[in-house]
Design an enzyme around this catalytic site. Structure first.
Site, PDB file in Angstrom:
ATOM      1  NE  ARG A 133      -2.158   2.076  -0.852  1.00  0.00           N
ATOM      2  CZ  ARG A 133      -2.738   2.351  -2.012  1.00  0.00           C
ATOM      3  NH1 ARG A 133      -3.993   2.026  -2.217  1.00  0.00           N
ATOM      4  NH2 ARG A 133      -2.074   2.928  -2.978  1.00  0.00           N
ATOM      5  CB  CYS A 166       0.804   5.628  -1.282  1.00  0.00           C
ATOM      6  SG  CYS A 166      -0.919   5.395  -0.818  1.00  0.00           S
TER       7      CYS A 166
END
Lengths: 269, 206
Positions: free
Chosen positions: A226, A230
């Site tokens: 994640r 990002c």
């Protein structure tokens, strides 16, 4: 039908459903369709099962399993362990999140080199990730338990402070920081709701929903993934797997989610 | 002897806890060092992307409810205004159809993007623009009827160009990228985006 067959059937429905004029529907509707098609089954269970196998299997040069790995609550204790991570470990003299701790245990218990242990951190077409499967297994054993990251050790406090700095660090050609998208209430990017990670309720809801089975990717994604993705969208260079910055930022986000009931691996679009 | 040990232990504890009580400047320096060691260059995304300019540095501090003082904001805006490069032909309106494509695309500058491929501005990620596109974000204000509401004047065209070129020139610490200043869009592309906002025929103004 057993569980695996049911999941496989669900995935077939999914594959068919996603082919039909997907662009005409909104993302939100798509997510609802996916959820309905999957019923109560989350394909992450396949990763959890494979991860459990990997956890128990004698592997590596030392032909040992990971069952004696100390994930923060003591050797061999898996239940609830994810809710106390990241944590300072005296044996490695480092603050470690789950992924880095798994690497440490694969090195110390199983005899892998760090390079071998970090190979394939994220699964893709034709390459399964052992780490993501192990992450799915370990995190699933914390379902229903409240996040409880202590951050009392000086090294943990330092990691938190650095993680906070990284969260607000604006850089790159787009001048983005994490806070550009996750620092205000009730915002959306396109149709995707964005959690305000500086507010308790949002921080809890967001953190306790990772890792997740990503329908659009057909993979279980870890928290390391994640953050990695990002930063890619933030136009930063490539975040190294289990790097100090990744663990510090995880410390900031995990501690801010304290009190939230962990409920993952989840399922996301 | 016992007291001595206890004192030494106390000093030790104090020293180790002081070591973690970093000043803000120390925390900045440490965070940057940690980041430099934690990212690696890939494709067009080199490590120098972690070297902040003055605006980025300043705006990384006024966060979490801390507002930028008015004089500092004015200084940033003035400095950034001076950095805007205007088109030599003093024309600001390109092709709104191209502008719409640029507004829809989020490609460009990511480490996995081909640097030779066309880039986008991804305006819709944060703004409402045309009525037809329902998939828009809300990080920035709605720009629907941008030109219609403000008037289709040359001054407003120039303002739109400047704002897309360098958002910081008008709102210090804005979340919006500086598309011209940082070379995300070319001059011609910015004109196309301005046309999307300012051409009376653009769906934004319908």
């Amino acid at each position: 039908m057993n569980r695996i067959q049911r999941l496989a059937a669900g995935l077939c429905v999914l594959a068919l459903a996603s082919g039909v004029s997907a662009q005409q529907r909104t993302t939100v509707e798509e997510i609802e369709r996916y959820r309905a098609a999957l019923g109560d089954g989350n394909p992450a269970e396949l990763w959890e099962a494979r991860g459990e196998g990997l956890w128990k299997e004698a592997r590596g040069p030392k032909k040992a399993s990971l069952e004696q790995c100390d994930l923060g609550l003591g050797p061999g204790l898996v239940k609830g362990a994810y809710t106390v991570l990241p944590k300072y470990f005296a044996d490695s003299a480092k603050v470690e999140d789950l992924e880095s701790r798994l690497v440490t245990c694969m090195v110390t218990l199983q005899g892998f080199t760090p390079e071998q242990a970090k190979k394939n951190p994220f699964g893709g077409p034709g390459q399964k990730s052992d780490i993501e499967a192990l992450v799915a297994f370990v995190t699933a054993q914390s379902r229903g338990i409240k996040m409880n990251v202590a951050a009392n050790h000086p090294a943990e406090q330092a990691a938190y402070d650095i993680g906070k700095k990284i969260f607000y660090f604006r850089g790159g050609p787009h001048d983005f920081s994490c806070a550009s998208c996750h620092g205000a209430d009730s915002q959306r990017i396109r149709l995707q709701d964005l959690p305000n990670l500086t507010k308790l309720a949002d921080a809890q809801r967001a953190y306790t929903a990772w890792p997740a089975y990503r329908v659009s990717q057909g993979e279980v994604r870890s928290f390391q993934w994640r953050l990695y993705d990002c930063f890619r969208q933030q136009r930063f260079p490539e975040l190294e797997f289990t790097s100090e910055a990744s663990v510090a930022l995880t410390m900031f986000l995990a501690k801010n989610a304290n009190g939230g009931v962990f409920d993952a691996p989840s399922i996301k679009r | 002897m016992k007291t001595k040990i206890a004192t030494l232990a106390a000093i030790g504890i104090l020293a180790s806890s002081c070591a973690t009580m970093m000043s803000d400047g120390e925390a900045d320096a440490k965070a940057l060092a940690v980041m430099k060691a934690s990212f690696k260059e890939r494709g067009q995304a080199k490590l120098d992307r972690l070297d902040q300019d003055e605006m980025q540095k300043l705006c990384s501090h006024y966060v979490g409810g801390k507002t930028l003082p008015k004089d500092a904001a004015e200084r940033v805006e003035k400095e950034q205004q001076a950095l805007i490069k205007y088109p030599a032909d003093a024309k600001y309106l390109g092709d709104w159809k191209q502008g719409e494509r640029i507004a829809q695309s989020g490609a460009g500058k990511q480490f996995n993007d081909d640097p030779a491929a066309p880039t986008g501005a991804n305006c819709y990620a944060c703004h409402q623009l045309s009525k037809a596109e329902l998939s828009f974000g809300t990080i920035g204000p709605s720009l629907y009827n941008f030109g219609k509401l403000r008037g289709f004047t040359p001054e407003m065209q120039k303002y739109a160009y400047s704002k897309v070129y360098n958002s910081q020139a008008f709102a210090a610490c804005s979340n919006m990228p500086r598309f011209g200043h940082n070379g995300i869009l070319t001059e011609a592309q910015i004109k196309d985006v301005v046309a999307l906002l300012m051409d009376p025929e653009s769906p934004v103004n319908k």
